[in-house]
Scaffold this motif. Structure first.
Motif, mmCIF file in Angstrom:
data_model
loop_
_atom_site.group_PDB
_atom_site.id
_atom_site.type_symbol
_atom_site.label_atom_id
_atom_site.label_comp_id
_atom_site.label_asym_id
_atom_site.label_seq_id
_atom_site.Cartn_x
_atom_site.Cartn_y
_atom_site.Cartn_z
ATOM 1 N N THR A 87 22.962 54.208 -85.644
ATOM 2 C CA THR A 87 23.627 54.777 -84.444
ATOM 3 C C THR A 87 23.795 56.267 -84.553
ATOM 4 O O THR A 87 23.474 56.958 -83.401
ATOM 5 C CB THR A 87 25.178 54.540 -84.183
ATOM 6 O OG1 THR A 87 25.682 54.468 -85.830
ATOM 7 C CG2 THR A 87 25.330 52.956 -84.161
ATOM 8 N N LYS A 94 19.218 60.917 -78.504
ATOM 9 C CA LYS A 94 20.029 61.157 -77.023
ATOM 10 C C LYS A 94 19.918 62.638 -76.870
ATOM 11 O O LYS A 94 19.844 63.367 -75.793
ATOM 12 C CB LYS A 94 21.144 60.639 -76.908
ATOM 13 C CG LYS A 94 21.801 60.749 -75.745
ATOM 14 C CD LYS A 94 23.216 59.850 -75.553
ATOM 15 C CE LYS A 94 23.703 60.240 -74.044
ATOM 16 N NZ LYS A 94 25.083 59.287 -74.070
ATOM 17 N N GLY A 170 16.723 47.369 -77.479
ATOM 18 C CA GLY A 170 15.964 47.793 -76.154
ATOM 19 C C GLY A 170 15.116 48.991 -76.276
ATOM 20 O O GLY A 170 14.732 49.147 -74.979
ATOM 21 N N THR A 185 15.300 60.372 -67.881
ATOM 22 C CA THR A 185 15.243 58.842 -67.825
ATOM 23 C C THR A 185 15.595 58.273 -69.307
ATOM 24 O O THR A 185 15.990 57.163 -69.147
ATOM 25 C CB THR A 185 13.840 58.256 -67.372
ATOM 26 O OG1 THR A 185 13.575 58.993 -66.070
ATOM 27 C CG2 THR A 185 14.023 56.677 -67.119
ATOM 28 N N ALA A 188 19.237 57.529 -70.428
ATOM 29 C CA ALA A 188 19.869 56.283 -70.257
ATOM 30 C C ALA A 188 19.587 55.338 -70.950
ATOM 31 O O ALA A 188 20.276 54.437 -71.288
ATOM 32 C CB ALA A 188 19.603 56.008 -68.473
ATOM 33 N N SER A 189 18.344 55.041 -71.355
ATOM 34 C CA SER A 189 17.810 54.043 -72.280
ATOM 35 C C SER A 189 18.345 54.189 -73.573
ATOM 36 O O SER A 189 18.813 53.341 -74.229
ATOM 37 C CB SER A 189 16.252 54.228 -72.449
ATOM 38 O OG SER A 189 15.587 54.054 -71.120
ATOM 39 N N SER A 191 21.127 55.669 -74.247
ATOM 40 C CA SER A 191 22.562 55.342 -74.192
ATOM 41 C C SER A 191 23.032 53.856 -74.261
ATOM 42 O O SER A 191 23.788 53.321 -74.805
ATOM 43 C CB SER A 191 23.265 55.891 -72.778
ATOM 44 O OG SER A 191 23.228 57.289 -72.908
ATOM 45 N N THR A 192 21.906 53.066 -73.534
ATOM 46 C CA THR A 192 22.101 51.586 -73.411
ATOM 47 C C THR A 192 21.964 50.845 -74.964
ATOM 48 O O THR A 192 22.391 50.137 -75.415
ATOM 49 C CB THR A 192 21.008 51.138 -72.737
ATOM 50 O OG1 THR A 192 21.251 51.541 -71.079
ATOM 51 C CG2 THR A 192 21.152 49.448 -72.499
ATOM 52 N N ALA A 193 20.775 51.583 -75.437
ATOM 53 C CA ALA A 193 20.582 51.141 -76.948
ATOM 54 C C ALA A 193 21.545 51.472 -77.989
ATOM 55 O O ALA A 193 21.938 50.523 -78.824
ATOM 56 C CB ALA A 193 19.224 51.962 -77.557
ATOM 57 N N GLU A 195 24.757 51.696 -76.836
ATOM 58 C CA GLU A 195 26.001 50.515 -76.706
ATOM 59 C C GLU A 195 25.577 49.237 -77.298
ATOM 60 O O GLU A 195 26.257 48.524 -78.025
ATOM 61 C CB GLU A 195 26.097 50.538 -75.457
ATOM 62 C CG GLU A 195 27.215 49.655 -74.835
ATOM 63 C CD GLU A 195 27.537 49.430 -73.173
ATOM 64 O OE1 GLU A 195 28.476 48.668 -72.771
ATOM 65 O OE2 GLU A 195 26.945 50.390 -72.594
ATOM 66 N N THR A 196 24.283 48.916 -77.167
ATOM 67 C CA THR A 196 23.801 47.582 -77.856
ATOM 68 C C THR A 196 24.094 47.459 -79.326
ATOM 69 O O THR A 196 24.614 46.697 -79.836
ATOM 70 C CB THR A 196 22.257 47.317 -77.587
ATOM 71 O OG1 THR A 196 22.157 47.251 -76.226
ATOM 72 C CG2 THR A 196 21.754 46.006 -78.106
ATOM 73 N N ASN A 199 27.700 47.413 -80.374
ATOM 74 C CA ASN A 199 28.498 45.949 -80.155
ATOM 75 C C ASN A 199 27.904 45.000 -81.201
ATOM 76 O O ASN A 199 28.669 44.186 -81.748
ATOM 77 C CB ASN A 199 27.840 45.338 -78.694
ATOM 78 C CG ASN A 199 28.534 46.191 -77.546
ATOM 79 O OD1 ASN A 199 29.592 46.697 -77.747
ATOM 80 N ND2 ASN A 199 27.935 46.158 -76.488
#
Length: 273
Positions: A87, A94, A170, A185, A188-189, A191-193, A195-196, A199
């Protein structure tokens, strides 16, 4: 009228029986004091001895359960440590992607940010690959779940694996950007990674807490079983000590009584003088 006989001394026989009984009780008390147990073998009390043995075996076998649960804790802890590193790396990726999305950058600065991004990406793979305890990992995608012993009946505590590799969050080993637009772009990828990954780490944390709670319960259960076995077979040393002194006095008196009983036969000699 009592029979005066030199062949049979009834008083001595009674005194000897009492002395033997006292000696037997004294031996039992001495054994309890030396061993600390009031029931040391099946002949002392077969039913209680059998119960104590069964419960003692159960308590001992819980050591295997505790060892398995502790391995589970360590396996999850290693995965969580790798997850923390991943993380942190994603946060830095990022940051690099955001900096690279600045269209005012010159080519040299952009390429430096791109190289840093790719280096951080590769470190994510290394962190996930090396997240192993005793050769086993629940973070690199090589396993779907692990089951650890939960009780002496062989039942298990199952922990679901969480893949923290690039593919698992991801991304891919080719994730990068060639220009400022692609870098934007990528933000965003990432940020999604991120969050995954968080979690999945939260889920592992929940599993770790469950293992900790169950390990604490097993420890308390083992202590309770040990205490129960002690209540069944352990001797009350204060009580046995007091009884020892009483029996020693009784034994001395028994010896004197036997001596007196044996001397009564000698009194018959006086009748022939």
């Amino acid at each position: 009228m009592a029979l005066n006989s030199i062949n049979t001394n009834a008083g001595a026989l009674i005194a000897l029986q009492n002395l033997n009984s006292t000696s037997s009780e004294l031996a039992t008390v001495q054994q309890r004091i030396s061993t600390g147990k009031k029931i040391g073998s099946a002949k002392d009390n077969g039913a209680i001895w059998a119960t104590a043995k069964n419960q003692s075996a159960t308590a001992s076998s819980m050591n295997a359960v505790k060892d398995s649960l502790q391995r589970g804790q360590s396996t999850i802890d290693v995965a969580l440590a790798a997850g923390d590193t991943i993380t942190d790396l994603l946060g830095k990726m990022k940051e690099k992607a955001l900096a690279a999305s600045d269209t005012s950058l010159n080519t040299s600065s952009f390429n430096a940010l791109k190289a840093d991004f790719e280096s951080l990406r590769d470190q994510v793979t290394k962190a996930a690959t090396n997240a192993k305890f005793n050769g086993v990992s629940i973070a690199d995608g090589t396993t779907t779940q692990m089951t650890f012993l939960a009780n002496t009946d062989g039942s298990g505590f199952t922990v679901s694996a969480k893949t923290l590799s690039l593919a698992g969050i991801g991304l891919s080993i080719t994730s990068t950007f060639a220009n400022a637009t692609a870098a934007k772009t990528m933000i965003a990828s990432i940020s999604t990674a991120l969050e995954t990954a968080t979690n999945k780490l939260a889920s592992l944390g929940t599993s770790s807490t469950g293992l900790d709670t169950h390990l604490t319960f097993v420890g308390k259960l083992q202590d309770a079983l040990d205490a129960g076995v002690g209540n069944l077979v352990d001797a009350d040393l204060a009580k046995e000590s007091a009884r020892l002194q009483s029996l020693q006095t009784k034994q001395q008196l028994g010896i004197q009584a036997l001596s007196i009983a044996n001397s009564s036969s000698a009194a018959i000699l006086g009748l022939f003088r």
